[in-house]
Design a protein around this motif. Structure first.
Motif, mmCIF file in Angstrom:
data_model
loop_
_atom_site.group_PDB
_atom_site.id
_atom_site.type_symbol
_atom_site.label_atom_id
_atom_site.label_comp_id
_atom_site.label_asym_id
_atom_site.label_seq_id
_atom_site.Cartn_x
_atom_site.Cartn_y
_atom_site.Cartn_z
ATOM 1 N N PHE A 131 0.774 -1.157 0.183
ATOM 2 C CA PHE A 131 -0.037 -0.070 -0.039
ATOM 3 C C PHE A 131 0.812 1.330 -0.059
ATOM 4 O O PHE A 131 0.758 2.164 -0.748
ATOM 5 C CB PHE A 131 -0.905 0.067 1.190
ATOM 6 N N ALA A 132 1.860 1.316 0.815
ATOM 7 C CA ALA A 132 2.666 2.364 1.109
ATOM 8 C C ALA A 132 3.581 2.584 -0.195
ATOM 9 O O ALA A 132 3.695 3.550 -0.833
ATOM 10 C CB ALA A 132 3.734 2.303 1.894
ATOM 11 N N ARG A 133 4.019 1.689 -0.863
ATOM 12 C CA ARG A 133 4.805 1.499 -1.995
ATOM 13 C C ARG A 133 3.818 1.959 -3.376
ATOM 14 O O ARG A 133 4.271 2.807 -4.232
ATOM 15 C CB ARG A 133 5.415 0.221 -2.502
ATOM 16 N N GLY A 134 2.670 1.685 -3.252
ATOM 17 C CA GLY A 134 1.559 1.838 -4.446
ATOM 18 C C GLY A 134 1.251 3.379 -4.220
ATOM 19 O O GLY A 134 1.169 4.226 -5.030
ATOM 20 N N LEU A 135 1.259 3.830 -3.079
ATOM 21 C CA LEU A 135 0.901 5.102 -2.673
ATOM 22 C C LEU A 135 1.812 6.417 -3.063
ATOM 23 O O LEU A 135 1.784 7.377 -3.679
ATOM 24 C CB LEU A 135 0.733 5.340 -1.276
ATOM 25 N N ARG A 136 3.324 5.855 -3.192
ATOM 26 C CA ARG A 136 4.474 6.734 -3.439
ATOM 27 C C ARG A 136 4.330 6.562 -5.063
ATOM 28 O O ARG A 136 4.971 7.600 -5.651
ATOM 29 C CB ARG A 136 5.765 6.306 -2.523
ATOM 30 N N ALA A 137 4.164 5.583 -5.536
ATOM 31 C CA ALA A 137 4.649 5.289 -6.950
ATOM 32 C C ALA A 137 3.539 5.778 -7.985
ATOM 33 O O ALA A 137 3.642 5.814 -9.378
ATOM 34 C CB ALA A 137 4.979 3.703 -7.460
ATOM 35 N N ALA A 138 2.138 5.869 -7.503
ATOM 36 C CA ALA A 138 1.156 6.199 -8.402
ATOM 37 C C ALA A 138 1.101 7.693 -8.767
ATOM 38 O O ALA A 138 1.745 8.480 -8.196
ATOM 39 C CB ALA A 138 -0.173 5.945 -7.649
ATOM 40 N N PRO A 139 0.521 7.935 -10.160
ATOM 41 C CA PRO A 139 0.502 9.350 -10.422
ATOM 42 C C PRO A 139 -0.397 10.295 -9.380
ATOM 43 O O PRO A 139 -1.321 9.558 -8.872
ATOM 44 C CB PRO A 139 -0.029 9.325 -11.694
ATOM 45 N N SER A 140 -0.052 11.625 -9.376
ATOM 46 C CA SER A 140 -0.650 12.417 -8.128
ATOM 47 C C SER A 140 -2.410 12.496 -8.295
ATOM 48 O O SER A 140 -2.854 12.646 -7.318
ATOM 49 C CB SER A 140 -0.062 13.869 -8.296
ATOM 50 N N GLY A 141 -3.001 12.135 -9.360
ATOM 51 C CA GLY A 141 -4.281 12.189 -9.429
ATOM 52 C C GLY A 141 -4.874 10.783 -8.862
ATOM 53 O O GLY A 141 -6.222 11.170 -8.526
ATOM 54 N N ALA A 142 -4.477 9.834 -8.890
ATOM 55 C CA ALA A 142 -4.826 8.539 -8.487
ATOM 56 C C ALA A 142 -4.118 7.828 -7.445
ATOM 57 O O ALA A 142 -3.614 6.612 -7.396
ATOM 58 C CB ALA A 142 -5.220 7.666 -9.569
ATOM 59 N N ARG A 143 -3.694 8.377 -6.579
ATOM 60 C CA ARG A 143 -2.580 7.723 -5.386
ATOM 61 C C ARG A 143 -3.306 6.777 -4.591
ATOM 62 O O ARG A 143 -2.606 5.882 -4.434
ATOM 63 C CB ARG A 143 -2.062 8.873 -4.568
ATOM 64 N N LEU A 144 -4.626 7.053 -4.120
ATOM 65 C CA LEU A 144 -5.141 6.214 -3.201
ATOM 66 C C LEU A 144 -5.574 4.935 -3.861
ATOM 67 O O LEU A 144 -5.485 3.928 -3.529
ATOM 68 C CB LEU A 144 -6.823 6.883 -2.703
ATOM 69 N N ALA A 145 -6.185 5.105 -5.425
ATOM 70 C CA ALA A 145 -6.486 3.841 -6.074
ATOM 71 C C ALA A 145 -5.186 3.223 -6.639
ATOM 72 O O ALA A 145 -5.472 1.963 -6.485
ATOM 73 C CB ALA A 145 -6.957 4.697 -7.364
ATOM 74 N N GLY A 146 -4.258 3.712 -6.744
ATOM 75 C CA GLY A 146 -3.078 3.029 -7.157
ATOM 76 C C GLY A 146 -2.382 2.361 -6.048
ATOM 77 O O GLY A 146 -1.983 1.163 -6.088
ATOM 78 N N ALA A 147 -2.736 2.624 -4.618
ATOM 79 C CA ALA A 147 -2.090 2.165 -3.519
ATOM 80 C C ALA A 147 -3.019 0.887 -3.375
ATOM 81 O O ALA A 147 -2.509 0.006 -2.692
ATOM 82 C CB ALA A 147 -2.088 3.043 -2.437
ATOM 83 N N VAL A 148 -4.234 0.827 -3.316
ATOM 84 C CA VAL A 148 -5.161 -0.077 -3.066
ATOM 85 C C VAL A 148 -5.015 -1.322 -4.148
ATOM 86 O O VAL A 148 -4.760 -2.473 -3.707
ATOM 87 C CB VAL A 148 -6.548 0.373 -3.137
ATOM 88 N N ARG A 149 -5.026 -0.688 -5.258
ATOM 89 C CA ARG A 149 -4.591 -1.651 -6.344
ATOM 90 C C ARG A 149 -3.316 -2.494 -6.235
ATOM 91 O O ARG A 149 -3.334 -3.608 -6.437
ATOM 92 C CB ARG A 149 -4.620 -0.866 -7.779
ATOM 93 N N ALA A 150 -2.343 -1.824 -5.747
ATOM 94 C CA ALA A 150 -0.860 -2.460 -5.491
ATOM 95 C C ALA A 150 -0.992 -3.362 -4.376
ATOM 96 O O ALA A 150 -0.509 -4.489 -4.307
ATOM 97 C CB ALA A 150 0.055 -1.297 -5.160
ATOM 98 N N ALA A 151 -1.807 -3.106 -3.267
ATOM 99 C CA ALA A 151 -1.781 -3.808 -2.326
ATOM 100 C C ALA A 151 -2.762 -4.997 -2.488
ATOM 101 O O ALA A 151 -2.353 -6.088 -2.086
ATOM 102 C CB ALA A 151 -2.783 -3.129 -0.810
#
Length: 79
Positions: free
Chosen positions: A38-58
């Protein structure tokens, strides 16, 4: 005089203890892997979709970490 309860622990088959131990480590792996990815996806996702990218990565990576932890525990218990 009343009978006292025995002091020793009840007999539990060793297989049940191993299964419980593997399950516990599986859950620890799921929790730790979920938090890490989750933390890794939060950091690596583009700025408009950080939460969605974090959840997807987790959701994508945490089950594999949990399975690896469970497999290591099963192999350790077998040895």
């Amino acid at each position: 005089m009343a009978r006292d309860r025995p002091v020793y622990e009840s007999y539990l088959h060793p297989v049940y203890g191993v299964i419980g131990f593997v399950g516990e480590l599986f859950l620890w792996g799921a929790a730790g892997g979920g938090a890490f990815h989750f933390a890794r996806g939060l950091r690596a996702a583009p700025s408009g979709a950080r939460l969605a990218g974090a959840v997807r990565a987790a959701c994508a990576n945490a089950p594999s970490v949990a399975g690896t932890f469970g497999a290591y525990c099963a192999a350790f218990s077998a040895v």
